[in-house]
Design an enzyme around this catalytic site. Structure first.
Site, PDB file in Angstrom:
ATOM      1  N   CYS A  88      -2.602  35.958  39.801  1.00 44.90           N
ATOM      2  CA  CYS A  88      -1.503  36.667  39.132  1.00 44.90           C
ATOM      3  C   CYS A  88      -0.725  37.543  40.125  1.00 44.90           C
ATOM      4  O   CYS A  88       0.014  37.020  40.937  1.00 44.90           O
ATOM      5  CB  CYS A  88      -2.047  37.466  37.944  1.00 44.90           C
ATOM      6  N   HIS A 179      -5.818  33.973  35.066  1.00 46.85           N
ATOM      7  CA  HIS A 179      -6.922  34.877  35.416  1.00 46.85           C
ATOM      8  C   HIS A 179      -8.292  34.268  35.109  1.00 46.85           C
ATOM      9  O   HIS A 179      -8.863  34.563  34.064  1.00 46.85           O
ATOM     10  CB  HIS A 179      -6.826  36.167  34.595  1.00 46.85           C
ATOM     11  N   GLU A 181     -11.003  35.221  36.193  1.00 44.33           N
ATOM     12  CA  GLU A 181     -11.968  36.333  36.129  1.00 44.33           C
ATOM     13  C   GLU A 181     -11.988  36.980  34.745  1.00 44.33           C
ATOM     14  O   GLU A 181     -12.843  37.809  34.460  1.00 44.33           O
ATOM     15  CB  GLU A 181     -11.652  37.357  37.223  1.00 44.33           C
TER      16      GLU A 181
END
Lengths: 223, 293
Positions: A88, A179, A181
């Site tokens: 990002c 993302h 994560e």
């Protein structure tokens, strides 16, 4: 016979700890069994096989890169072979061109449009197969995400959706506008570890870790 | 708001961690804040120090002013709705800003009910003075919490009090046997499931920023060392002598809160901070933190 220094083999992946989703990446690296550390000071760059630039606000992180000389040592480490993955905001910082703005690190030949989807109300989740990364579909979380709108011939596109590129790489740099994560999926962290020449201790049948929760990051944060 | 939307809203706040959110009242200030490295701006007509000075009823800002600020920056834009004023919140959602602050800085519209935030797709941040207040707001659908502090005073003492209170209550919860949680939850007005969640995680389940009285880089680093995830600065920047410089300094000190050498560097030559207010000098009915429950 020449003397050789041993013990300096780059063995860890760093997470740039200036602002943004730092804990979330640390948590995934721990889950994967890869050596990791927070990178905040010039001295933290020694012995890094790879560096993750997390999501956050790219305009904030780019200022912080400049304030205390981190940018120069980051670029120098990259020249010496350190691989970099930007998620990002990290992808924006790594791009050669950013629409309407000056580029920051210029390490991958892509053009990025910041905030390409609109406001937070336009943030969304979906999933897609990235054949180079994993055979199973990968959950994708887009939060005020940028769009990669162009890529040079030296860039390999890993995922294209509609009119934009969502994941791409060159020899030393990986970028994703979503993302990983923020999901239980470890596939991209595993992929980046391999790109860095590291073998995760945990082998990869579970491509989505069933033990991951959306609150797992809190273990790495203060009270 | 479905569960996935709520998760996305909590996650946007996660991406703001370690950053500074700045109050701005016009396009020029918004640009200064972005240039200094703010992670978001709070668009409002008057900063809390002026609201305090002017008195009267403080309402949601003119949407056209918020729209102009939204157009001028690429970072997230937040704006304030009055406590309980769900129509102001509907308007801000229709304006498609990024986050709503249901804020005690504005005059409450409802002294009994906060907004039912689960009815919205847009995320909310709410103020809290203690764990119970934070968890009641989360139960109502808040995706992010901030300590209330005492806005518009340039005095960090209340923010410290609220952060320490929250930390103390979280520690108590961590240490107590599970059968005591019911009583603790009852006494502190905490929804039981959320009390268990905090006990399990050892912290709030969402991002918690510090707000209300932060005026210097040292104040910001203090709140970060006390364990908050980021900083709101209201009047502290644009009521100071050199806003651009102070804004940058607070961004630096927030990122490097654990590094006294860098906080020292950030604190040099900033000019006058905003004038401060002693809390005991404020008439009790003008204490903002007491609004909401």
């Amino acid at each position: 016979m020449s003397l050789r220094l041993v013990g300096n083999i780059p063995a860890a992946i760093g997470v740039l700890d200036l602002q943004g989703g730092v804990h979330e990446h640390l948590e995934h690296l721990e889950r994967l069994g890869v050596a990791y550390k927070r990178v905040k000071q010039v001295g933290d760059f020694t012995n890094l096989a790879g560096l993750i630039i997390p999501g956050g606000e790219s305009s904030c992180i780019s200022r912080l890169l400049n304030f205390f000389g981190i940018k120069d040592v980051l670029l120098e480490s990259h020249r010496r072979g350190m691989k970099i993955w930007g998620t990002c905001a990290g992808a924006i910082l790594l791009a050669r061109k950013v629409v309407g703005e000056t580029a920051c690190l210029n390490l991958i030949n892509i053009t990025v449009e910041r905030n390409g989807f609109g406001s937070q109300l336009d943030s969304f989740v979906s999933e897609a197969i990235l054949p180079d990364v994993a055979a199973e579909p990968i959950p994708l979380t887009f939060i005020r995400a940028p769009k990669i709108i162009d890529a040079g011939p030296d860039v390999k596109i890993l995922l294209k959706i509609d009119d934009y590129i969502a994941a791409a790489e060159n020899k030393s740099v990986l970028v994703t506008v979503f993302h990983p994560e923020l999901t239980g999926c470890l596939a991209l962290h595993r992929y980046f570890s391999s790109k860095c020449g590291l073998n995760p201790a945990i082998s990869g049948n579970n491509y989505i870790d069933p033990l991951w929760k959306n609150s797992s990051w809190t273990k790495y944060a203060g009270i | 708001m479905d569960a996935k939307r709520y998760e996305l809203n909590v996650q946007l706040a996660q991406m703001l961690k370690g950053g500074v959110i700045m109050d701005v009242t016009n396009v020029e200030q918004a640009k200064i804040a972005e240039e200094a490295g703010a992670v978001a701006v709070m668009a409002l007509e008057r900063v809390p120090a002026d609201i305090r000075k002017d008195g009267g009823v403080a309402r949601m800002s003119d949407p056209s002013m918020i729209a102009a600020i939204k157009k001028s920056v690429t970072i997230p834009v937040m704006a304030k709705a009055r406590i309980g004023h769900f129509v102001e919140a509907q308007i801000l959602e229709a304006l498609r800003i990024d986050y709503i602050d249901e804020s005690e800085v504005l005059t409450p519209a409802d002294e009994e009910c906060h907004i039912d935030k689960t009815k919205f797709s847009i995320p909310f941040v709410c103020g809290a003075r203690n764990l119970g207040e934070a968890l009641r707001r989360i139960a109502e659908g808040a995706a992010m919490i901030r300590t209330k502090g005492e806005a518009g005073t340039g005095n960090v003492v209340e923010a410290v009090r609220h952060m320490r209170t929250m930390n103390r209550e979280i520690r108590q919860l961590i240490q107590m046997p599970v059968e005591e949680v019911t009583g603790f939850a009852k006494a502190n007005g905490i929804p039981y499931e959320l009390a268990l969640k905090v006990k399990e995680l050892g912290r709030l389940p969402v991002v918690n920023f510090a707000a209300g009285g932060i005026a210097t880089p040292a104040d910001a680093a203090l709140m970060m060392q006390l364990g908050c995830d980021g900083i709101f600065v209201g009047s502290g920047i644009f009521k100071s002598a050199d806003p651009a410089k102070r804004a940058r300094a607070i961004v630096k000190a927030t990122a490097y809160f654990n590094d006294p050498q860098k906080v020292l560097e950030a604190s040099m030559d900033l000019g006058e901070a905003m004038p401060g207010l002693e809390i005991s000098q404020i008439p009790p009915e003008q204490i903002l933190a007491g609004r909401g429950w």
